[in-house]
Design an enzyme around this catalytic site. Structure first.
Site, PDB file in Angstrom:
ATOM      1  N   GLU A 254     -16.109   4.790  -5.948  1.00  0.00           N
ATOM      2  CA  GLU A 254     -15.298   3.772  -6.634  1.00  0.00           C
ATOM      3  C   GLU A 254     -16.219   2.607  -6.975  1.00  0.00           C
ATOM      4  O   GLU A 254     -16.395   1.692  -6.175  1.00  0.00           O
ATOM      5  CB  GLU A 254     -14.151   3.285  -5.739  1.00  0.00           C
ATOM      6  CG  GLU A 254     -13.095   4.321  -5.464  1.00  0.00           C
ATOM      7  CD  GLU A 254     -11.896   3.752  -4.709  1.00  0.00           C
ATOM      8  OE1 GLU A 254     -11.902   2.571  -4.306  1.00  0.00           O
ATOM      9  OE2 GLU A 254     -10.924   4.508  -4.519  1.00  0.00           O
TER      10      GLU A 254
ATOM     11  N   TRP B   7     -15.823   0.172  -8.681  1.00  0.00           N
ATOM     12  CA  TRP B   7     -15.082  -1.073  -8.881  1.00  0.00           C
ATOM     13  C   TRP B   7     -14.650  -1.738  -7.567  1.00  0.00           C
ATOM     14  O   TRP B   7     -14.237  -2.880  -7.565  1.00  0.00           O
ATOM     15  CB  TRP B   7     -13.836  -0.797  -9.724  1.00  0.00           C
ATOM     16  CG  TRP B   7     -12.934   0.233  -9.095  1.00  0.00           C
ATOM     17  CD1 TRP B   7     -11.959   0.001  -8.163  1.00  0.00           C
ATOM     18  CD2 TRP B   7     -12.943   1.644  -9.318  1.00  0.00           C
ATOM     19  NE1 TRP B   7     -11.359   1.189  -7.790  1.00  0.00           N
ATOM     20  CE2 TRP B   7     -11.945   2.219  -8.494  1.00  0.00           C
ATOM     21  CE3 TRP B   7     -13.699   2.490 -10.147  1.00  0.00           C
ATOM     22  CZ2 TRP B   7     -11.689   3.582  -8.472  1.00  0.00           C
ATOM     23  CZ3 TRP B   7     -13.436   3.843 -10.112  1.00  0.00           C
ATOM     24  CH2 TRP B   7     -12.434   4.373  -9.282  1.00  0.00           C
ATOM     25  N   HIS B   8     -14.747  -1.029  -6.458  1.00  0.00           N
ATOM     26  CA  HIS B   8     -14.221  -1.513  -5.173  1.00  0.00           C
ATOM     27  C   HIS B   8     -15.334  -2.219  -4.389  1.00  0.00           C
ATOM     28  O   HIS B   8     -16.310  -1.597  -3.988  1.00  0.00           O
ATOM     29  CB  HIS B   8     -13.674  -0.332  -4.359  1.00  0.00           C
ATOM     30  CG  HIS B   8     -13.008  -0.724  -3.077  1.00  0.00           C
ATOM     31  ND1 HIS B   8     -11.650  -0.847  -2.958  1.00  0.00           N
ATOM     32  CD2 HIS B   8     -13.514  -1.011  -1.862  1.00  0.00           C
ATOM     33  CE1 HIS B   8     -11.342  -1.183  -1.709  1.00  0.00           C
ATOM     34  NE2 HIS B   8     -12.485  -1.298  -1.027  1.00  0.00           N
TER      35      HIS B   8
ATOM     36  N   SER C 182      -5.773   0.597   4.547  1.00  0.00           N
ATOM     37  CA  SER C 182      -6.481   0.130   3.354  1.00  0.00           C
ATOM     38  C   SER C 182      -7.281  -1.133   3.635  1.00  0.00           C
ATOM     39  O   SER C 182      -6.792  -2.068   4.268  1.00  0.00           O
ATOM     40  CB  SER C 182      -5.477  -0.166   2.236  1.00  0.00           C
ATOM     41  OG  SER C 182      -6.136  -0.778   1.137  1.00  0.00           O
TER      42      SER C 182
ATOM     43  N   GLN D 110       0.833  -1.197   0.000  1.00  0.00           N
ATOM     44  CA  GLN D 110       0.000   0.000   0.000  1.00  0.00           C
ATOM     45  C   GLN D 110       0.867   1.247   0.000  1.00  0.00           C
ATOM     46  O   GLN D 110       0.544   2.233  -0.656  1.00  0.00           O
ATOM     47  CB  GLN D 110      -0.948   0.007   1.200  1.00  0.00           C
ATOM     48  CG  GLN D 110      -1.949   1.147   1.171  1.00  0.00           C
ATOM     49  CD  GLN D 110      -2.965   1.034   0.048  1.00  0.00           C
ATOM     50  OE1 GLN D 110      -3.169  -0.027  -0.534  1.00  0.00           O
ATOM     51  NE2 GLN D 110      -3.609   2.130  -0.270  1.00  0.00           N
TER      52      GLN D 110
ATOM     53  N   HIS E 107      -7.867  -3.256   1.516  1.00  0.00           N
ATOM     54  CA  HIS E 107      -7.188  -4.331   0.777  1.00  0.00           C
ATOM     55  C   HIS E 107      -6.304  -5.161   1.708  1.00  0.00           C
ATOM     56  O   HIS E 107      -6.092  -6.340   1.470  1.00  0.00           O
ATOM     57  CB  HIS E 107      -6.380  -3.766  -0.387  1.00  0.00           C
ATOM     58  CG  HIS E 107      -7.223  -3.306  -1.527  1.00  0.00           C
ATOM     59  ND1 HIS E 107      -7.771  -4.181  -2.433  1.00  0.00           N
ATOM     60  CD2 HIS E 107      -7.626  -2.073  -1.902  1.00  0.00           C
ATOM     61  CE1 HIS E 107      -8.468  -3.507  -3.330  1.00  0.00           C
ATOM     62  NE2 HIS E 107      -8.396  -2.216  -3.029  1.00  0.00           N
TER      63      HIS E 107
END
Length: 175
Positions: A140, A142-143, A80, A54, A82
């Site tokens: 976002e 796409w997230h 994050s 990140q 992620h």
């Protein structure tokens, strides 16, 4: 320094998007297979990222796009989603995306399909447009974040973000 239990994803992915949380892998694979059955071809452009990864992403995007972009779209290292292995960036299948994640994008069919069907597999659109003042992140589409089927359906039906839900059930936690 958190590291989840990770597995190599079976879902088609960009070069660096190889691992996801063990918890999210089967639902993610089912989601992508269902999209494929509906004629919507999806792949991952990003998945698990360590805090070090990140930091690299943060620095690269800061240099390329500036502080304004990073402030709106990029979590600080250690912050994050992620890093949990539960968040993925989903893209439409393209030859460029399977070579370079920077070439990935999600087309209108993919956006519409995910908004309708992702909750059935336990995923929510984590940062919907128009909710930046709540999530702290610009839209976002796409997230996606795995939260489990019951919560994903409840949040989607109530038009709530995960942040709004957390504030309702644990007001002090969101600080």
């Amino acid at each position: 320094n958190y590291t989840p239990t990770l597995v190599t994803t079976t879902v088609e992915h960009a070069p660096a998007a190889t691992q996801v949380s063990k918890t999210a892998e089967a639902p993610l694979a089912s989601l992508v297979a269902a999209a494929h059955s509906s004629g919507v071809e999806l792949m991952l452009s990003s998945a698990y990222r360590s805090s070090t990864d990140q930091q690299t992403t943060y620095n690269e995007l800061l240099a390329r796009n500036g502080a304004g972009y990073v402030h709106e779209y990029v979590a600080a290292p250690g912050a994050s989603e992620h890093q949990t292995g539960l968040a993925v960036d989903i893209a439409s299948v393209t030859h460029g995306c399977d070579i370079d994640a920077n070439a990935c994008s999600l087309d209108a069919n993919g956006i519409a399909w995910l908004r309708t069907h992702a909750p059935t597999y336990g995923f929510i659109e984590r940062y919907p447009s128009g909710k930046q003042s709540i999530t702290g992140v610009a839209g976002e589409h796409w997230h996606y974040r795995y939260v489990g089927v019951p919560l994903a359906k409840a949040l989607t039906n109530a038009h709530l973000t995960l942040d709004e839900f957390v504030r309702q059930i644990a007001p002090g936690y969101a600080r």
